[in-house]
Write a protein that holds these residues in place. Sequence first.
Motif, PDB file in Angstrom:
ATOM      1  N   ILE A   5      58.510  56.787  74.429  1.00 48.08           N
ATOM      2  CA  ILE A   5      58.670  55.629  75.317  1.00 48.08           C
ATOM      3  C   ILE A   5      57.478  54.698  75.195  1.00 48.08           C
ATOM      4  N   LEU A   6      56.271  55.265  75.141  1.00 48.44           N
ATOM      5  CA  LEU A   6      55.077  54.433  74.981  1.00 48.44           C
ATOM      6  C   LEU A   6      55.084  53.701  73.646  1.00 48.44           C
ATOM      7  N   ALA A   7      55.539  54.385  72.586  1.00 48.82           N
ATOM      8  CA  ALA A   7      55.616  53.730  71.278  1.00 48.82           C
ATOM      9  C   ALA A   7      56.604  52.578  71.315  1.00 48.82           C
ATOM     10  N   ASN A   8      57.738  52.761  72.001  1.00 54.90           N
ATOM     11  CA  ASN A   8      58.722  51.687  72.114  1.00 54.90           C
ATOM     12  C   ASN A   8      58.210  50.543  72.978  1.00 54.90           C
ATOM     13  N   LEU A   9      57.495  50.857  74.040  1.00 53.78           N
ATOM     14  CA  LEU A   9      56.930  49.812  74.890  1.00 53.78           C
ATOM     15  C   LEU A   9      55.899  48.979  74.133  1.00 53.78           C
ATOM     16  N   ALA A  10      55.167  49.613  73.237  1.00 51.84           N
ATOM     17  CA  ALA A  10      54.144  48.892  72.477  1.00 51.84           C
ATOM     18  C   ALA A  10      54.758  47.876  71.520  1.00 51.84           C
ATOM     19  N   LEU A  11      56.029  48.038  71.195  1.00 55.21           N
ATOM     20  CA  LEU A  11      56.694  47.110  70.277  1.00 55.21           C
ATOM     21  C   LEU A  11      56.968  45.748  70.914  1.00 55.21           C
ATOM     22  N   THR A  12      57.123  45.696  72.218  1.00 56.78           N
ATOM     23  CA  THR A  12      57.416  44.446  72.914  1.00 56.78           C
ATOM     24  C   THR A  12      56.131  43.641  73.075  1.00 56.78           C
ATOM     25  N   ALA A  13      56.207  42.363  72.815  1.00 59.28           N
ATOM     26  CA  ALA A  13      55.015  41.504  72.772  1.00 59.28           C
ATOM     27  C   ALA A  13      54.256  41.460  74.098  1.00 59.28           C
ATOM     28  N   SER A  14      54.944  41.548  75.214  1.00 63.85           N
ATOM     29  CA  SER A  14      54.252  41.416  76.501  1.00 63.85           C
ATOM     30  C   SER A  14      53.685  42.736  77.014  1.00 63.85           C
ATOM     31  N   PRO A  16      51.859  45.365  75.408  1.00 69.98           N
ATOM     32  CA  PRO A  16      50.556  45.933  75.035  1.00 69.98           C
ATOM     33  C   PRO A  16      49.431  45.620  76.007  1.00 69.98           C
ATOM     34  N   ASN A  17      49.377  44.412  76.530  1.00 71.39           N
ATOM     35  CA  ASN A  17      48.320  44.076  77.494  1.00 71.39           C
ATOM     36  C   ASN A  17      48.451  44.916  78.758  1.00 71.39           C
ATOM     37  N   ASN A  18      49.682  45.108  79.222  1.00 73.99           N
ATOM     38  CA  ASN A  18      49.905  45.937  80.411  1.00 73.99           C
ATOM     39  C   ASN A  18      49.532  47.385  80.128  1.00 73.99           C
ATOM     40  N   MET A  19      49.832  47.859  78.933  1.00 72.22           N
ATOM     41  CA  MET A  19      49.513  49.233  78.575  1.00 72.22           C
ATOM     42  C   MET A  19      48.004  49.442  78.516  1.00 72.22           C
ATOM     43  N   ILE A  20      47.292  48.449  77.991  1.00 74.72           N
ATOM     44  CA  ILE A  20      45.833  48.549  77.909  1.00 74.72           C
ATOM     45  C   ILE A  20      45.229  48.579  79.306  1.00 74.72           C
TER      46      ILE A  20
END
Length: 84
Positions: A5-14, A16-20
């Motif tokens: 799920i995290l790998a898939n979320l990282a694919l969306t442009a918006s 990565p900043n939220n994940m960081i």
Amino acid sequence: AAGGILANLALTASNPNNMIEAGVIPKLAMLLKNEAEGSKVIRNEATNALLELAKDEYSKILIMEEGLLLVPLVGAASYKSFKP
């Protein structure tokens, strides 16, 4: 499943900043550095997520601060010239 799920979320442009901001990079790095309990699947998903996040220069710096290095992939054709 969470790694995927995290790998898939990282694919969306918006995302990565939220994940960081949520502090995902240290947790993913810990999964890669913990050799004893990590399975191949979760290590692969953590790698995929970190590679997606590393496309941003700031994220790349954060990943390297966790003690991980980004190594370029080299194709099998490069190894044909090497003799054992």
